[in-house]
Design a protein around this motif. Structure first.
Motif, PDB file in Angstrom:
ATOM      1  N   GLU A 476       0.814  -1.219   0.000  1.00 32.00           N
ATOM      2  CA  GLU A 476       0.000   0.000   0.000  1.00 32.00           C
ATOM      3  C   GLU A 476       0.847   1.268   0.000  1.00 32.00           C
ATOM      4  O   GLU A 476       0.340   2.356  -0.295  1.00 32.00           O
ATOM      5  N   LEU A 477       2.129   1.139   0.365  1.00 31.42           N
ATOM      6  CA  LEU A 477       2.969   2.319   0.529  1.00 31.42           C
ATOM      7  C   LEU A 477       3.394   2.880  -0.835  1.00 31.42           C
ATOM      8  O   LEU A 477       3.893   2.131  -1.683  1.00 31.42           O
ATOM      9  N   PRO A 478       3.225   4.165  -1.044  1.00 28.75           N
ATOM     10  CA  PRO A 478       3.754   4.773  -2.266  1.00 28.75           C
ATOM     11  C   PRO A 478       5.265   4.554  -2.340  1.00 28.75           C
ATOM     12  O   PRO A 478       5.947   4.550  -1.305  1.00 28.75           O
ATOM     13  N   PRO A 479       5.825   4.356  -3.528  1.00 32.83           N
ATOM     14  CA  PRO A 479       7.236   3.979  -3.683  1.00 32.83           C
ATOM     15  C   PRO A 479       8.218   4.879  -2.944  1.00 32.83           C
ATOM     16  O   PRO A 479       9.108   4.392  -2.247  1.00 32.83           O
ATOM     17  N   ARG A 480       8.062   6.203  -3.078  1.00 32.93           N
ATOM     18  CA  ARG A 480       9.028   7.107  -2.431  1.00 32.93           C
ATOM     19  C   ARG A 480       8.954   6.975  -0.923  1.00 32.93           C
ATOM     20  O   ARG A 480       9.983   6.957  -0.237  1.00 32.93           O
ATOM     21  N   LEU A 481       7.763   6.875  -0.397  1.00 35.77           N
ATOM     22  CA  LEU A 481       7.590   6.726   1.043  1.00 35.77           C
ATOM     23  C   LEU A 481       8.186   5.401   1.513  1.00 35.77           C
ATOM     24  O   LEU A 481       8.872   5.338   2.548  1.00 35.77           O
ATOM     25  N   ARG A 482       7.947   4.335   0.743  1.00 33.41           N
ATOM     26  CA  ARG A 482       8.456   3.017   1.124  1.00 33.41           C
ATOM     27  C   ARG A 482       9.990   3.014   1.148  1.00 33.41           C
ATOM     28  O   ARG A 482      10.613   2.473   2.061  1.00 33.41           O
ATOM     29  N   THR A 483      10.617   3.659   0.168  1.00 30.77           N
ATOM     30  CA  THR A 483      12.080   3.700   0.103  1.00 30.77           C
ATOM     31  C   THR A 483      12.669   4.438   1.307  1.00 30.77           C
ATOM     32  O   THR A 483      13.641   3.968   1.926  1.00 30.77           O
ATOM     33  N   LEU A 484      12.080   5.568   1.631  1.00 28.34           N
ATOM     34  CA  LEU A 484      12.577   6.347   2.771  1.00 28.34           C
ATOM     35  C   LEU A 484      12.355   5.610   4.089  1.00 28.34           C
ATOM     36  O   LEU A 484      13.210   5.647   4.996  1.00 28.34           O
ATOM     37  N   LEU A 485      11.218   4.931   4.236  1.00 33.88           N
ATOM     38  CA  LEU A 485      10.948   4.171   5.451  1.00 33.88           C
ATOM     39  C   LEU A 485      11.914   3.000   5.598  1.00 33.88           C
ATOM     40  O   LEU A 485      12.344   2.674   6.716  1.00 33.88           O
ATOM     41  N   ALA A 486      12.271   2.353   4.482  1.00 35.02           N
ATOM     42  CA  ALA A 486      13.234   1.245   4.535  1.00 35.02           C
ATOM     43  C   ALA A 486      14.575   1.742   5.071  1.00 35.02           C
ATOM     44  O   ALA A 486      15.206   1.102   5.931  1.00 35.02           O
ATOM     45  N   ALA A 487      15.021   2.891   4.578  1.00 35.88           N
ATOM     46  CA  ALA A 487      16.292   3.448   5.048  1.00 35.88           C
ATOM     47  C   ALA A 487      16.220   3.831   6.522  1.00 35.88           C
ATOM     48  O   ALA A 487      17.166   3.618   7.297  1.00 35.88           O
ATOM     49  N   GLN A 488      15.068   4.400   6.931  1.00 38.24           N
ATOM     50  CA  GLN A 488      14.916   4.801   8.327  1.00 38.24           C
ATOM     51  C   GLN A 488      14.852   3.589   9.236  1.00 38.24           C
ATOM     52  O   GLN A 488      15.408   3.599  10.351  1.00 38.24           O
ATOM     53  N   ALA A 489      14.208   2.512   8.792  1.00 41.38           N
ATOM     54  CA  ALA A 489      14.152   1.289   9.591  1.00 41.38           C
ATOM     55  C   ALA A 489      15.554   0.749   9.826  1.00 41.38           C
ATOM     56  O   ALA A 489      15.900   0.300  10.935  1.00 41.38           O
ATOM     57  N   ALA A 490      16.373   0.774   8.798  1.00 39.86           N
ATOM     58  CA  ALA A 490      17.749   0.288   8.937  1.00 39.86           C
ATOM     59  C   ALA A 490      18.520   1.126   9.949  1.00 39.86           C
ATOM     60  O   ALA A 490      19.266   0.597  10.782  1.00 39.86           O
ATOM     61  N   SER A 491      18.336   2.463   9.881  1.00 38.36           N
ATOM     62  CA  SER A 491      19.069   3.339  10.809  1.00 38.36           C
ATOM     63  C   SER A 491      18.591   3.178  12.244  1.00 38.36           C
ATOM     64  O   SER A 491      19.318   3.491  13.191  1.00 38.36           O
ATOM     65  N   CYS A 492      17.377   2.663  12.423  1.00 41.36           N
ATOM     66  CA  CYS A 492      16.833   2.440  13.769  1.00 41.36           C
ATOM     67  C   CYS A 492      17.109   1.011  14.269  1.00 41.36           C
ATOM     68  O   CYS A 492      16.592   0.617  15.322  1.00 41.36           O
ATOM     69  N   GLY A 493      17.871   0.236  13.500  1.00 39.67           N
ATOM     70  CA  GLY A 493      18.241  -1.103  13.944  1.00 39.67           C
ATOM     71  C   GLY A 493      17.245  -2.183  13.576  1.00 39.67           C
ATOM     72  O   GLY A 493      17.308  -3.283  14.133  1.00 39.67           O
ATOM     73  N   HIS A 494      16.322  -1.890  12.674  1.00 40.86           N
ATOM     74  CA  HIS A 494      15.338  -2.883  12.259  1.00 40.86           C
ATOM     75  C   HIS A 494      15.679  -3.348  10.835  1.00 40.86           C
ATOM     76  O   HIS A 494      14.958  -3.056   9.870  1.00 40.86           O
ATOM     77  N   SER A 495      16.763  -4.069  10.722  1.00 38.79           N
ATOM     78  CA  SER A 495      17.233  -4.483   9.397  1.00 38.79           C
ATOM     79  C   SER A 495      16.246  -5.412   8.710  1.00 38.79           C
ATOM     80  O   SER A 495      16.093  -5.370   7.474  1.00 38.79           O
ATOM     81  N   ASP A 496      15.565  -6.261   9.473  1.00 38.34           N
ATOM     82  CA  ASP A 496      14.587  -7.167   8.866  1.00 38.34           C
ATOM     83  C   ASP A 496      13.434  -6.382   8.244  1.00 38.34           C
ATOM     84  O   ASP A 496      12.935  -6.705   7.168  1.00 38.34           O
ATOM     85  N   ILE A 497      13.003  -5.342   8.946  1.00 40.43           N
ATOM     86  CA  ILE A 497      11.922  -4.502   8.416  1.00 40.43           C
ATOM     87  C   ILE A 497      12.408  -3.745   7.194  1.00 40.43           C
ATOM     88  O   ILE A 497      11.684  -3.610   6.195  1.00 40.43           O
ATOM     89  N   ALA A 498      13.635  -3.260   7.263  1.00 35.20           N
ATOM     90  CA  ALA A 498      14.199  -2.550   6.122  1.00 35.20           C
ATOM     91  C   ALA A 498      14.231  -3.423   4.896  1.00 35.20           C
ATOM     92  O   ALA A 498      13.905  -2.990   3.777  1.00 35.20           O
ATOM     93  N   GLU A 499      14.610  -4.668   5.099  1.00 37.29           N
ATOM     94  CA  GLU A 499      14.692  -5.609   3.984  1.00 37.29           C
ATOM     95  C   GLU A 499      13.293  -5.887   3.414  1.00 37.29           C
ATOM     96  O   GLU A 499      13.096  -5.940   2.197  1.00 37.29           O
ATOM     97  N   ALA A 500      12.302  -6.045   4.315  1.00 38.00           N
ATOM     98  CA  ALA A 500      10.938  -6.326   3.865  1.00 38.00           C
ATOM     99  C   ALA A 500      10.376  -5.136   3.092  1.00 38.00           C
ATOM    100  O   ALA A 500       9.668  -5.325   2.095  1.00 38.00           O
ATOM    101  N   LEU A 501      10.672  -3.922   3.541  1.00 34.82           N
ATOM    102  CA  LEU A 501      10.179  -2.738   2.849  1.00 34.82           C
ATOM    103  C   LEU A 501      10.867  -2.505   1.514  1.00 34.82           C
ATOM    104  O   LEU A 501      10.293  -1.894   0.607  1.00 34.82           O
ATOM    105  N   ALA A 502      12.073  -3.004   1.410  1.00 34.71           N
ATOM    106  CA  ALA A 502      12.831  -2.769   0.186  1.00 34.71           C
ATOM    107  C   ALA A 502      12.456  -3.726  -0.945  1.00 34.71           C
ATOM    108  O   ALA A 502      12.808  -3.507  -2.097  1.00 34.71           O
ATOM    109  N   THR A 503      11.710  -4.769  -0.600  1.00 33.01           N
ATOM    110  CA  THR A 503      11.346  -5.756  -1.623  1.00 33.01           C
ATOM    111  C   THR A 503       9.950  -5.510  -2.168  1.00 33.01           C
ATOM    112  O   THR A 503       9.129  -4.872  -1.526  1.00 33.01           O
TER     113      THR A 503
END
Length: 503
Positions: A476-503
Motif C-alpha cells: 500500500e505504501l507509495p514507492p518514495r515513502l516506502r524507500t525512505l521508510l526502509a532506510a529509516q528502519a535500517a538506521s533504527c536497527g530494524h534491518s529485517d523490516i528494512a529488507e521487507a520494505l525494500a522488496t
C-alpha cells in the motif's frame, strides 16, 4: 473588590436620604449587598413621599392658581428647596417648568439634591436644555457629583448632552461613580465616548482608579469591552497604572470579564505589560478565575500569554482535582474555546498533561472531534499534537476517524508540525488505525509532503509493532515513502523490516 466600593457610593446616597452629614455613620451597613442598600434607600424615600403625599397634592393644586413668577417667589421665600422638590412631582410638568424657569440656578441645584427622579420623570423630560445646563454647572461647581449621578439615569440624552460639556474630564468620572444602574452608565459612556482618553489621563493624574474600576464594573458587556479596548491602547504609563491599581485593589474580578470581550490587539498589549510577567500576579489571576467562576473570562487573555506566562497559569490549574479539571474542560468545550484551551493544556508539565489526557472527558467523541477540528481551523498542530501523544491508545481509533475528515491543506499542516512537536510516531500510528480507504489517502498525502525526508527521519520509534505494521502494508505504501521508510528502519536497527520494505 466590587462590593465594598459599590457600597461606598450606596452608603453616601443613603446618608443623603437620611440627612446624615457623614456617610461613615452608616458603616455598620457596609457588609450588605449594594442592591439591598438601594432597596432600603428607595423604601425610605417612598415612605417619606407617601406620608406627605396629600399635603403635596394640596400645595400643587394651589400652585395652579398663582402666576408662575409669583409662585417662584413664594417657592424660594416660603417653601425652600426641600419642599419645592417634594412638590415638583405633584405639579403639572409644564407648570412646574414655568415656575422653575423663574428660579435661580442655585435654588434649582438645592432642590435637585432631594428630588426623587422616580416621581418626577415627566417633569425632568420637560426641562429645557439651558436650565439643565445651568443647574449642572452649579452642581459641578459645588462638587455635588452624587446628585448628578443620581439624576443622570433619569434625564433624556439631550439634557445630558447639554449639561456634560460643562464638566471636566475628572468630573465625568466622579459623576459616573454615583450612577444608579448599568443603563445609566452605558448611556453616559456613549455620550462622552470622545472624552474617554481625557478621563483616563485625569484618573491617572489624580489616582482615582478605585472610582474608575467601580464605573467599569457598572457598565454593560458591550460598553465595558469598548472601554477596555480604549484603555489598552493608551500610553503604557496609564495602562501600567490601571493594572497596578487593579492588583492592589484586588479587582481582577472586574477586569477579567472586561478582557474576555476585548480585541486581540488590546489583549496583546495587556499581556505584554511588566506587571503581567509577575508570577504572583499571574497565579493570583488564575486562582481568581478558578474560584470565582471566571474561567471562560481567563481563556481569551491566556491566548496572548507567552509560554513562560502560560506555564505559571498552567501550574495553578494543575493543582485542581480531577473533577474540577473535568468541569473546566466541559465549560471550554461548551463555549467552543478549544483554541484557547489547547495552548493552556500544552503548558502543563508532563505529569499534569498526562493526567489531563487521562480524564474521561478527553476520550469522548465530541470533545476529541472538537479539539482536532479546532487544531486544524486555527493551525494549532504544534500545540495539539503533543497532547495527542499522551492520549491513551484506545482513543486512537476515534482520532483516526476524525483525522480522515481533514482537508488536504489541514492534513499537510499537521504533517509539517509533527517533527518539531516530536509527534511523528503518534501521527503515523493513528494513520495506521484508519480504515483501508482512509489509510490509502493519508499515505498518499504523506508521500506528497514537501518535507517528506525530514518527516521520515523524525520517525525514530523503537517500537517493533509499528514497524511490523508498516511492513505488512508494504504493497500500500507509495514507492518514495516506502524507500525512505526502509532506510529509516535500517538506521533504527530494524534491518529485517528494512529488507521487507525494500522488496
Amino acid at each position: 473588590m466590587t462590593t465594598p466600593h459599590h457600597n461606598t457610593a450606596e452608603l453616601a446616597k443613603l446618608a443623603r436620604v437620611l440627612d446624615r452629614q457623614d456617610p461613615a455613620d452608616l458603616d455598620f451597613l457596609a457588609t450588605l449587598p449594594p442592591a439591598a442598600l438601594r432597596r432600603f434607600r428607595d423604601q425610605i424615600t417612598d415612605l417619606i413621599a407617601e406620608r406627605e403625599s396629600r399635603r403635596m397634592q394640596r400645595i400643587g393644586a394651589a400652585a395652579k392658581l398663582i402666576p408662575a413668577p409669583i409662585a417662584a417667589k413664594i417657592t424660594e421665600a416660603a417653601f425652600g428647596p426641600v419642599l419645592a422638590a417634594a412638590i415638583a412631582g405633584s405639579v403639572d410638568p409644564a407648570r412646574a417648568v414655568a415656575i422653575a424657569s423663574a428660579l435661580s440656578p442655585s435654588f434649582l441645584a438645592d432642590a435637585t439634591v432631594t428630588l426623587d427622579p422616580r416621581r418626577a420623570t415627566a417633569l425632568i423630560a420637560e426641562v429645557p436644555d439651558h436650565m439643565a445646563a445651568a443647574t449642572a454647572r452649579e452642581l459641578i461647581a459645588r462638587g455635588d457629583y452624587l446628585t448628578m449621578g443620581r439624576l443622570a439615569g433619569s434625564v433624556p440624552d439631550r439634557v445630558l448632552r447639554a449639561a456634560l460639556p460643562h464638566a471636566a474630564d475628572i468630573d465625568l468620572l466622579h459623576v459616573g461613580y454615583y450612577l444608579e444602574d448599568t443603563d445609566a452608565a452605558d448611556r453616559l459612556l456613549a455620550i462622552v465616548t470622545d472624552r474617554v482618553p481625557g478621563m483616563l489621563r485625569a484618573t491617572a493624574t489624580e489616582n482615582k482608579w478605585s472610582e474608575a474600576i467601580t464605573l467599569l464594573d457598572l457598565l454593560g458587556p458591550t460598553e465595558r469591552s469598548h472601554l477596555g479596548n480604549v484603555v489598552a491602547h493608551q500610553d503604557p504609563e496609564i495602562l501600567d497604572a490601571l493594572l497596578t491599581a487593579v492588583t492592589d485593589l484586588d479587582a481582577w474580578d472586574t477586569l477579567l470579564p472586561v478582557a474576555a470581550g476585548m480585541e486581540p490587539s488590546a489583549l496583546q498589549r495587556l499581556a505584554e505589560r511588566p506587571i503581567m510577567q509577575d508570577p504572583a500576579v499571574l497565579t493570583g489571576i488564575a486562582d481568581l478565575a478558578l474560584t470565582q467562576n471566571l474561567w471562560l473570562d481567563l481563556l481569551p487573555l491566556a491566548q496572548h500569554l507567552t509560554p513562560t506566562q502560560l506555564h505559571i497559569v498552567a501550574a495553578r490549574i494543575s493543582a485542581e482535582p480531577d473533577d474540577a479539571l473535568t468541569a473546566l474542560i466541559e465549560q471550554a468545550h461548551t463555549a467552543n474555546h478549544w483554541d484557547t484551551l489547547i495552548p493552556v493544556a500544552l503548558a502543563l508539565d508532563e505529569p499534569a498533561r498526562r493526567r489531563f489526557a487521562a480524564l474521561p472527558v478527553m476520550h469522548r467523541p465530541d470533545t476529541l472531534s472538537a479539539a482536532v477540528t479546532t487544531a486544524a481551523t486555527h493551525n494549532l498542530w504544534s500545540a495539539a499534537l503533543p497532547l495527542v501523544d499522551v492520549l491513551p491508545p484506545h482513543t486512537h481509533d476515534l482520532l483516526a476517524t476524525t483525522i480522515a475528515t481533514l482537508s488536504t491543506p489541514d492534513f499537510h499542516a499537521a504533517l509539517t508540525a509533527a517533527p518539531a512537536a516530536g509527534s511523528t510516531t503518534t501521527l503515523i500510528r493513528i494513520v495506521l488505525r484508519q480504515d483501508p480507504t482512509a489509510r490509502a489517502h493519508s499515505l498518499t498525502l504523506l508521500a506528497e509532503s514537501d518535507d517528506l525526508e525530514s518527516l521520515v527521519t523524525s520517525f525514530a520509534t523503537t517500537d517493533p509493532e509499528i514497524w511490523k505494521s508498516l511492513a505488512a502494508l508494504n504493497s500500500e505504501l507509495p514507492p518514495r515513502l516506502r524507500t525512505l521508510l526502509a532506510a529509516q528502519a535500517a538506521s533504527c536497527g530494524h534491518s529485517d523490516i528494512a529488507e521487507a520494505l525494500a522488496t
